[in-house]
Design a protein around this motif. Structure first.
Motif, PDB file in Angstrom:
ATOM      1  N   THR A  83      10.051   5.853  -0.164  1.00 28.98           N
ATOM      2  CA  THR A  83       8.893   5.222  -0.796  1.00 28.98           C
ATOM      3  C   THR A  83       9.346   4.147  -1.769  1.00 28.98           C
ATOM      4  OG1 THR A  83       7.641   7.287  -0.637  1.00 28.98           O
ATOM      5  CG2 THR A  83       6.837   5.649  -2.207  1.00 28.98           C
ATOM      6  N   ASN A  84       8.641   3.010  -1.776  1.00 27.57           N
ATOM      7  CA  ASN A  84       8.898   1.979  -2.772  1.00 27.57           C
ATOM      8  C   ASN A  84       8.364   2.450  -4.118  1.00 27.57           C
ATOM      9  OD1 ASN A  84      10.042   0.105  -0.964  1.00 27.57           O
ATOM     10  ND2 ASN A  84       8.006  -0.543  -0.301  1.00 27.57           N
ATOM     11  N   VAL A  85       9.231   2.527  -5.110  1.00 25.35           N
ATOM     12  CA  VAL A  85       8.862   3.083  -6.416  1.00 25.35           C
ATOM     13  C   VAL A  85       9.114   2.073  -7.525  1.00 25.35           C
ATOM     14  CG1 VAL A  85       9.343   4.895  -8.119  1.00 25.35           C
ATOM     15  CG2 VAL A  85       9.367   5.450  -5.673  1.00 25.35           C
ATOM     16  N   LEU A  86       8.159   1.979  -8.435  1.00 26.59           N
ATOM     17  CA  LEU A  86       8.376   1.282  -9.697  1.00 26.59           C
ATOM     18  C   LEU A  86       8.171   2.296 -10.802  1.00 26.59           C
ATOM     19  CD1 LEU A  86       8.808  -1.186 -11.512  1.00 26.59           C
ATOM     20  CD2 LEU A  86       6.341  -1.578 -11.418  1.00 26.59           C
ATOM     21  N   ALA A  87       9.219   2.555 -11.581  1.00 30.95           N
ATOM     22  CA  ALA A  87       9.136   3.502 -12.690  1.00 30.95           C
ATOM     23  C   ALA A  87       9.100   2.739 -14.002  1.00 30.95           C
ATOM     24  CB  ALA A  87      10.332   4.458 -12.661  1.00 30.95           C
ATOM     25  N   MET A  88       8.314   3.254 -14.951  1.00 32.95           N
ATOM     26  CA  MET A  88       8.204   2.584 -16.241  1.00 32.95           C
ATOM     27  C   MET A  88       8.180   3.610 -17.365  1.00 32.95           C
ATOM     28  SD  MET A  88       4.234   1.283 -15.968  1.00 32.95           S
ATOM     29  CE  MET A  88       4.047   0.855 -17.700  1.00 32.95           C
ATOM     30  N   SER A  95       0.800  -1.218   0.000  1.00 32.80           N
ATOM     31  CA  SER A  95       0.000   0.000   0.000  1.00 32.80           C
ATOM     32  C   SER A  95       0.835   1.272   0.000  1.00 32.80           C
ATOM     33  CB  SER A  95      -0.931   0.007   1.222  1.00 32.80           C
ATOM     34  OG  SER A  95      -0.170  -0.031   2.422  1.00 32.80           O
ATOM     35  N   SER A  96       2.111   1.175   0.338  1.00 33.24           N
ATOM     36  CA  SER A  96       2.930   2.381   0.394  1.00 33.24           C
ATOM     37  C   SER A  96       3.671   2.653  -0.910  1.00 33.24           C
ATOM     38  CB  SER A  96       3.949   2.282   1.537  1.00 33.24           C
ATOM     39  OG  SER A  96       4.839   1.195   1.299  1.00 33.24           O
ATOM     40  N   GLY A  97       3.508   1.773  -1.891  1.00 37.23           N
ATOM     41  CA  GLY A  97       4.274   1.916  -3.119  1.00 37.23           C
ATOM     42  C   GLY A  97       3.681   2.931  -4.082  1.00 37.23           C
ATOM     43  N   ALA A  98       4.556   3.453  -4.951  1.00 39.17           N
ATOM     44  CA  ALA A  98       4.138   4.412  -5.972  1.00 39.17           C
ATOM     45  C   ALA A  98       4.602   3.930  -7.343  1.00 39.17           C
ATOM     46  CB  ALA A  98       4.720   5.790  -5.680  1.00 39.17           C
ATOM     47  N   LEU A  99       3.695   3.977  -8.310  1.00 37.80           N
ATOM     48  CA  LEU A  99       4.006   3.661  -9.694  1.00 37.80           C
ATOM     49  C   LEU A  99       4.173   4.975 -10.439  1.00 37.80           C
ATOM     50  CD1 LEU A  99       4.156   1.620 -12.115  1.00 37.80           C
ATOM     51  CD2 LEU A  99       1.681   1.994 -12.365  1.00 37.80           C
ATOM     52  N   VAL A 100       5.311   5.145 -11.107  1.00 40.63           N
ATOM     53  CA  VAL A 100       5.563   6.363 -11.882  1.00 40.63           C
ATOM     54  C   VAL A 100       5.651   5.979 -13.345  1.00 40.63           C
ATOM     55  CG1 VAL A 100       7.120   8.303 -12.287  1.00 40.63           C
ATOM     56  CG2 VAL A 100       6.766   7.453  -9.951  1.00 40.63           C
ATOM     57  N   VAL A 101       4.743   6.514 -14.147  1.00 41.35           N
ATOM     58  CA  VAL A 101       4.691   6.200 -15.578  1.00 41.35           C
ATOM     59  C   VAL A 101       5.252   7.376 -16.356  1.00 41.35           C
ATOM     60  CG1 VAL A 101       3.252   5.447 -17.485  1.00 41.35           C
ATOM     61  CG2 VAL A 101       2.601   4.859 -15.138  1.00 41.35           C
ATOM     62  N   GLY A 102       6.413   7.176 -16.978  1.00 42.21           N
ATOM     63  CA  GLY A 102       7.054   8.238 -17.737  1.00 42.21           C
ATOM     64  C   GLY A 102       8.295   8.746 -17.044  1.00 42.21           C
TER      65      GLY A 102
END
Length: 221
Positions: free
Chosen positions: A31-36, A7-14
């Motif tokens: 913050t746990n981040v997944l960038a794409m 629930s604490s993760g952030a998805l960054v698109v771009g």
């Protein structure tokens, strides 16, 4: 490489300038981040700087499903150069139902479209930055934060008329409608202001109030 979940993760698109800066800062904040991004060169560039980066197309629902977009509590659409891509990515994230969506807009019409299709927060990085810098250039303001209702908090150098006086003596609130929240003196910690706080020439003051009133106060000699 395991991708972040929870629930604490952030998805960054771009991974343009806005998305990359945001992703890097979020990681620095813990913050746990997944960038794409769809561009292999950007994915490669940031693979050594971000913990989790993937090459994927957010305009395709299948790609969002593969990266587990619905597992994140927050999703940021940092794509701005392509209006079509920005809208499609945002619409796909809305359909997922889970993430709180922050979307970058490059114009007011673009922002209205993003809001109408379901983005929870729309930001205008270039417009906001331009307005903020204008306030800083225009007077003695050193830092400026404005809120949606026209309320602002600023860091500024004190006008001459309040130097050497306590806040009670200068009566700033009655004269200008703004409030001195705190004072930062050279070599000393920040202190919250009270009626007896005296302002010196080299102090910085933190002031809150309506934007127009703060501008008027900051333009005093």
């Amino acid at each position: 490489m395991a991708r972040p979940r929870g629930s604490s993760g952030a998805l960054v698109v771009g991974l343009g300038r806005f998305g990359a800066s945001l992703a890097l800062t979020l990681e620095e904040l813990g913050t746990n981040v997944l960038a794409m991004d769809t561009r292999a060169d950007l994915v490669q560039e940031y693979s050594g700087r971000l913990t989790h980066v993937v090459e994927a197309d957010g305009t395709q629902m299948e790609s969002l499903a593969q990266v587990g977009a619905a597992d994140f509590s927050v999703a940021v659409v940092g794509v701005g150069t392509s209006l079509e891509a920005s809208v499609l990515i945002t619409a796909n994230l809305v359909d997922l139902g889970k993430p709180v969506i922050w979307a970058k807009a490059i114009s007011v019409p673009h922002g209205k479209i993003l809001e109408r299709i379901g983005a929870h927060h729309v930001v205008f990085p270039e417009k906001d930055a331009g307005q903020r810098v204008a306030h800083l250039v225009n007077g003695r303001l050193i830092d400026f934060i404005e809120f949606d209702d026209g309320f602002a908090i600023v860091k500024m150098r004190p006008p001459k008329e309040i130097v050497g006086f306590s806040l009670q003596e200068s009566d700033i609130r009655a004269k200008y409608g703004v409030t001195v929240v705190g004072v930062k003196s050279p070599g000393r910690d920040f202190t919250y202001a009270d009626a007896q706080t005296k302002v010196s020439q080299h102090d910085l003051v933190i002031v809150s109030g309506h934007t127009e009133l703060i501008e008027r106060f900051s333009n005093r000699p």
